[in-house]
Design a protein around this motif. Sequence first.
Motif, PDB file in Angstrom:
ATOM      1  N   GLN A 153       7.594 -38.374  -6.663  1.00 30.96           N
ATOM      2  CA  GLN A 153       8.579 -38.368  -5.581  1.00 30.96           C
ATOM      3  C   GLN A 153       9.964 -38.749  -6.091  1.00 30.96           C
ATOM      4  OE1 GLN A 153       8.043 -37.405  -2.317  1.00 30.96           O
ATOM      5  NE2 GLN A 153       6.064 -36.742  -3.150  1.00 30.96           N
ATOM      6  N   ARG A 154      10.002 -39.594  -7.109  1.00 28.50           N
ATOM      7  CA  ARG A 154      11.300 -40.040  -7.626  1.00 28.50           C
ATOM      8  C   ARG A 154      11.920 -39.031  -8.582  1.00 28.50           C
ATOM      9  NH1 ARG A 154      10.716 -41.347 -12.812  1.00 28.50           N
ATOM     10  NH2 ARG A 154       8.656 -41.949 -13.603  1.00 28.50           N
ATOM     11  N   GLY A 155      11.135 -38.034  -8.993  1.00 24.71           N
ATOM     12  CA  GLY A 155      11.650 -37.049  -9.935  1.00 24.71           C
ATOM     13  C   GLY A 155      11.403 -37.479 -11.376  1.00 24.71           C
ATOM     14  N   GLU A 156      11.828 -36.626 -12.302  1.00 33.26           N
ATOM     15  CA  GLU A 156      11.644 -36.897 -13.733  1.00 33.26           C
ATOM     16  C   GLU A 156      12.994 -37.192 -14.378  1.00 33.26           C
ATOM     17  OE1 GLU A 156       8.673 -37.223 -14.480  1.00 33.26           O
ATOM     18  OE2 GLU A 156       7.763 -36.169 -12.777  1.00 33.26           O
ATOM     19  N   HIS A 157      13.077 -38.320 -15.079  1.00 30.49           N
ATOM     20  CA  HIS A 157      14.330 -38.730 -15.714  1.00 30.49           C
ATOM     21  C   HIS A 157      14.519 -38.011 -17.044  1.00 30.49           C
ATOM     22  CE1 HIS A 157      13.786 -41.926 -12.783  1.00 30.49           C
ATOM     23  NE2 HIS A 157      15.038 -42.281 -12.978  1.00 30.49           N
ATOM     24  N   VAL A 158      15.726 -37.537 -17.287  1.00 30.37           N
ATOM     25  CA  VAL A 158      16.042 -36.898 -18.562  1.00 30.37           C
ATOM     26  C   VAL A 158      15.923 -37.930 -19.674  1.00 30.37           C
ATOM     27  CG1 VAL A 158      17.810 -35.709 -19.910  1.00 30.37           C
ATOM     28  CG2 VAL A 158      17.539 -35.192 -17.467  1.00 30.37           C
ATOM     29  N   PHE A 159      16.537 -39.097 -19.471  1.00 29.84           N
ATOM     30  CA  PHE A 159      16.401 -40.226 -20.394  1.00 29.84           C
ATOM     31  C   PHE A 159      15.446 -41.236 -19.771  1.00 29.84           C
ATOM     32  CE2 PHE A 159      20.348 -38.412 -21.837  1.00 29.84           C
ATOM     33  CZ  PHE A 159      20.365 -38.643 -23.205  1.00 29.84           C
ATOM     34  N   ASN A 160      14.504 -41.717 -20.552  1.00 35.69           N
ATOM     35  CA  ASN A 160      13.523 -42.652 -20.018  1.00 35.69           C
ATOM     36  C   ASN A 160      14.204 -43.895 -19.448  1.00 35.69           C
ATOM     37  OD1 ASN A 160      11.332 -44.750 -19.946  1.00 35.69           O
ATOM     38  ND2 ASN A 160      10.168 -42.986 -20.702  1.00 35.69           N
ATOM     39  N   ASN A 161      13.841 -44.219 -18.228  1.00 39.74           N
ATOM     40  CA  ASN A 161      14.448 -45.347 -17.525  1.00 39.74           C
ATOM     41  C   ASN A 161      14.242 -46.673 -18.247  1.00 39.74           C
ATOM     42  OD1 ASN A 161      16.088 -45.432 -15.318  1.00 39.74           O
ATOM     43  ND2 ASN A 161      14.489 -45.933 -13.854  1.00 39.74           N
ATOM     44  N   GLY A 162      13.199 -46.756 -19.066  1.00 42.25           N
ATOM     45  CA  GLY A 162      12.895 -47.987 -19.778  1.00 42.25           C
ATOM     46  C   GLY A 162      13.964 -48.406 -20.760  1.00 42.25           C
ATOM     47  N   PHE A 215      10.618 -31.150 -10.295  1.00 43.61           N
ATOM     48  CA  PHE A 215       9.894 -29.926 -10.595  1.00 43.61           C
ATOM     49  C   PHE A 215       9.107 -29.480  -9.365  1.00 43.61           C
ATOM     50  CE2 PHE A 215      10.738 -31.525 -14.790  1.00 43.61           C
ATOM     51  CZ  PHE A 215      10.898 -30.386 -15.570  1.00 43.61           C
ATOM     52  N   GLY A 216       9.215 -28.191  -9.028  1.00 44.16           N
ATOM     53  CA  GLY A 216       8.449 -27.652  -7.919  1.00 44.16           C
ATOM     54  C   GLY A 216       6.982 -27.528  -8.297  1.00 44.16           C
ATOM     55  N   GLU A 217       6.126 -27.366  -7.278  1.00 39.41           N
ATOM     56  CA  GLU A 217       4.694 -27.276  -7.527  1.00 39.41           C
ATOM     57  C   GLU A 217       4.330 -26.065  -8.377  1.00 39.41           C
ATOM     58  OE1 GLU A 217       2.544 -27.457  -3.884  1.00 39.41           O
ATOM     59  OE2 GLU A 217       3.226 -29.470  -3.380  1.00 39.41           O
ATOM     60  N   ASP A 218       5.189 -25.054  -8.348  1.00 40.96           N
ATOM     61  CA  ASP A 218       4.906 -23.833  -9.108  1.00 40.96           C
ATOM     62  C   ASP A 218       5.534 -23.864 -10.496  1.00 40.96           C
ATOM     63  OD1 ASP A 218       7.473 -23.775  -8.067  1.00 40.96           O
ATOM     64  OD2 ASP A 218       7.498 -21.590  -7.857  1.00 40.96           O
ATOM     65  N   GLU A 219       6.245 -24.962 -10.832  1.00 39.04           N
ATOM     66  CA  GLU A 219       6.906 -25.063 -12.133  1.00 39.04           C
ATOM     67  C   GLU A 219       6.022 -25.795 -13.133  1.00 39.04           C
ATOM     68  OE1 GLU A 219      11.511 -25.454 -12.004  1.00 39.04           O
ATOM     69  OE2 GLU A 219      10.756 -26.688 -10.381  1.00 39.04           O
ATOM     70  N   PHE A 220       6.136 -25.381 -14.370  1.00 36.37           N
ATOM     71  CA  PHE A 220       5.354 -25.990 -15.453  1.00 36.37           C
ATOM     72  C   PHE A 220       5.934 -27.353 -15.811  1.00 36.37           C
ATOM     73  CE2 PHE A 220       4.818 -26.802 -19.994  1.00 36.37           C
ATOM     74  CZ  PHE A 220       3.441 -26.675 -20.138  1.00 36.37           C
ATOM     75  N   TYR A 221       5.054 -28.361 -15.944  1.00 29.46           N
ATOM     76  CA  TYR A 221       5.522 -29.677 -16.378  1.00 29.46           C
ATOM     77  C   TYR A 221       4.408 -30.460 -17.044  1.00 29.46           C
ATOM     78  CZ  TYR A 221       7.595 -34.281 -16.588  1.00 29.46           C
ATOM     79  OH  TYR A 221       8.076 -35.475 -17.056  1.00 29.46           O
ATOM     80  N   VAL A 222       4.732 -31.056 -18.177  1.00 27.16           N
ATOM     81  CA  VAL A 222       3.827 -31.945 -18.898  1.00 27.16           C
ATOM     82  C   VAL A 222       4.611 -33.205 -19.244  1.00 27.16           C
ATOM     83  CG1 VAL A 222       2.440 -32.284 -20.967  1.00 27.16           C
ATOM     84  CG2 VAL A 222       2.523 -30.039 -19.885  1.00 27.16           C
ATOM     85  N   ASN A 223       4.087 -34.356 -18.857  1.00 27.39           N
ATOM     86  CA  ASN A 223       4.807 -35.609 -19.077  1.00 27.39           C
ATOM     87  C   ASN A 223       4.471 -36.187 -20.452  1.00 27.39           C
ATOM     88  OD1 ASN A 223       6.384 -37.844 -18.752  1.00 27.39           O
ATOM     89  ND2 ASN A 223       5.078 -38.825 -17.231  1.00 27.39           N
ATOM     90  N   ALA A 224       4.910 -35.488 -21.493  1.00 24.62           N
ATOM     91  CA  ALA A 224       4.659 -35.954 -22.858  1.00 24.62           C
ATOM     92  C   ALA A 224       5.528 -37.160 -23.193  1.00 24.62           C
ATOM     93  CB  ALA A 224       4.924 -34.821 -23.845  1.00 24.62           C
ATOM     94  N   TYR A 273      13.350 -40.903 -26.560  1.00 22.24           N
ATOM     95  CA  TYR A 273      13.569 -41.395 -25.196  1.00 22.24           C
ATOM     96  C   TYR A 273      14.002 -40.289 -24.232  1.00 22.24           C
ATOM     97  CZ  TYR A 273      17.578 -42.051 -28.285  1.00 22.24           C
ATOM     98  OH  TYR A 273      18.515 -41.883 -29.291  1.00 22.24           O
ATOM     99  N   VAL A 274      13.939 -39.030 -24.676  1.00 21.58           N
ATOM    100  CA  VAL A 274      14.344 -37.895 -23.843  1.00 21.58           C
ATOM    101  C   VAL A 274      13.132 -37.080 -23.414  1.00 21.58           C
ATOM    102  CG1 VAL A 274      15.650 -35.720 -23.770  1.00 21.58           C
ATOM    103  CG2 VAL A 274      16.627 -37.734 -24.905  1.00 21.58           C
ATOM    104  N   ASP A 275      13.051 -36.777 -22.129  1.00 20.46           N
ATOM    105  CA  ASP A 275      12.033 -35.864 -21.608  1.00 20.46           C
ATOM    106  C   ASP A 275      12.584 -34.456 -21.801  1.00 20.46           C
ATOM    107  OD1 ASP A 275      10.509 -34.145 -19.957  1.00 20.46           O
ATOM    108  OD2 ASP A 275       9.947 -35.806 -18.641  1.00 20.46           O
ATOM    109  N   GLN A 276      12.046 -33.740 -22.771  1.00 21.27           N
ATOM    110  CA  GLN A 276      12.625 -32.454 -23.161  1.00 21.27           C
ATOM    111  C   GLN A 276      12.572 -31.406 -22.037  1.00 21.27           C
ATOM    112  OE1 GLN A 276      14.370 -31.988 -25.879  1.00 21.27           O
ATOM    113  NE2 GLN A 276      13.941 -34.053 -26.642  1.00 21.27           N
ATOM    114  N   LEU A 277      11.492 -31.381 -21.263  1.00 20.24           N
ATOM    115  CA  LEU A 277      11.405 -30.413 -20.163  1.00 20.24           C
ATOM    116  C   LEU A 277      12.414 -30.756 -19.066  1.00 20.24           C
ATOM    117  CD1 LEU A 277       7.543 -29.901 -19.856  1.00 20.24           C
ATOM    118  CD2 LEU A 277       9.223 -28.331 -20.837  1.00 20.24           C
ATOM    119  N   ALA A 278      12.562 -32.039 -18.780  1.00 21.27           N
ATOM    120  CA  ALA A 278      13.550 -32.463 -17.785  1.00 21.27           C
ATOM    121  C   ALA A 278      14.960 -32.185 -18.288  1.00 21.27           C
ATOM    122  CB  ALA A 278      13.375 -33.948 -17.475  1.00 21.27           C
ATOM    123  N   LYS A 279      15.172 -32.363 -19.574  1.00 20.34           N
ATOM    124  CA  LYS A 279      16.486 -32.099 -20.176  1.00 20.34           C
ATOM    125  C   LYS A 279      16.885 -30.635 -19.985  1.00 20.34           C
ATOM    126  CE  LYS A 279      18.444 -31.412 -24.813  1.00 20.34           C
ATOM    127  NZ  LYS A 279      18.166 -31.539 -26.275  1.00 20.34           N
TER     128      LYS A 279
END
Length: 328
Positions: A153-162, A215-224, A273-279
Motif C-alpha cells: 500500500q505504501r508503494g516501492e521506494h527507489v532508495f531503500n528507506n533504511g 506497481f499495478g497488479e498486472d505489472e511485473f515486480y520482484v522485491n530483490a 540500496y536501490v530498487d532497480q525495478l522501482a528506479k
Amino acid sequence: MSSAAAEDTVWIGFMDIVPVIGTVKEAVELVLALYEGNKAVIKEKEKATENFVKESLKKQLKAKHVKKLTLPDKPAAAADEVSGLRNVREVRKEMIIEYMGKGSKRGTKPLTPAQQKERQKRVEAINKDMLEKIHILDKNFNQELKEQLERSQRGEHVFNNGILTFHFSVLTEFIQSYHIDNLRGYSQQTMDTLGRHTLTQNTAEDIQTNMVVHFGEDEFYVNANAVVYGEYCRALRGALLDVLRHINADDVTEEERQRVNFVVDNMNNLEIYVDQLAKVKWIASNANRQARFEQVRQEVANMYKTDRGLDWCIRVLREVAPLFEHGH
C-alpha cells in the motif's frame, strides 16, 4: 426485496477479468472459490448452494410465496481472505454491461503461457543478479526469489528507506552493548548528532516520500532489493561494530579497516540500496528524474563512504574512549 425486484438482478463476481454471473449469490461464490482453490470456502459454499436448492424445491412443492433465501451477507472467515468473493455484487440486469466494464478493471488479464515463461525468465535473471551481488560477501548464501503478486500500500521506494536510520541503529547498538550511556561525561546530544544521517532535508524527503512508485497488479515486480540490501546491511553493521568494539582507535587492525571499505565500496558501486525495478519505473525516460536520481545517489554514496564510513567510526571512538578513562 420483492420477488419481482429479485428477478431483475443477478450476482456478479470476477475470475481475474472473467465475469461469473448467476441469480444465486452462493453459486457464484462457489465458482470463484473453486477457481481460487480455497478448500474451506468451497466446502462452505457447496453446503450453502445445496441448502438453497432444497429450499427452492420446498417452495415449488408448497406453491407458497416465500422470500428469496439469503445466507448472512458476511462471508465466512476463510472467504474474507479471497478477493474474488469479497467483490461479489448484486447488480440490476440492465446494468450488467456497465458493471462488467468497471469490475473487470480491478482484475488482471490472465497471462499466456509465453508471457508466463518470459516473466519466469525475468525472475531467474534477477535472482542470478541478486546472488552474484551477495556472493561477494557470502559465497554460501542461497535464496530463491519469486515474483511479488501482492502490492504494498505504501508503494516501492527507489532508495531503500533504511538508509535514513541505519547508522543511528548501529551506534545505538554499540552504546547499549558497552553501557556507554552510563559513563560519566556521556553526551546524548553528541551521539545523536553522530548517529544522524548526513543527507540534505530535500534528499531525505525524496527518499522517504517522493521517490516512490506503485506497481499495478498486472505489472511485473520482484522485491530483490529487500534481500540484497538486508544482507549488505548485516555485513556492514558487523564490520562497523568490529571497529567500534576496540574503543581505542589505535587498536583497530588494517584488516578491519579494509573490511568496512570493502563492503561500502560494493554497496556504492552496485547501488545495493536501490530498487532497480522501482528506479526504472520512477525515472520512466524523464531527464529531470534521471538527473535527480544521480544527485541522490551521489549524496548517498558520499555518506556511506566518507561521512558515515570508516572515518565516522574513528570519530565515534575519539568521543567514546575518554569516557572509559573517567569511569562511572
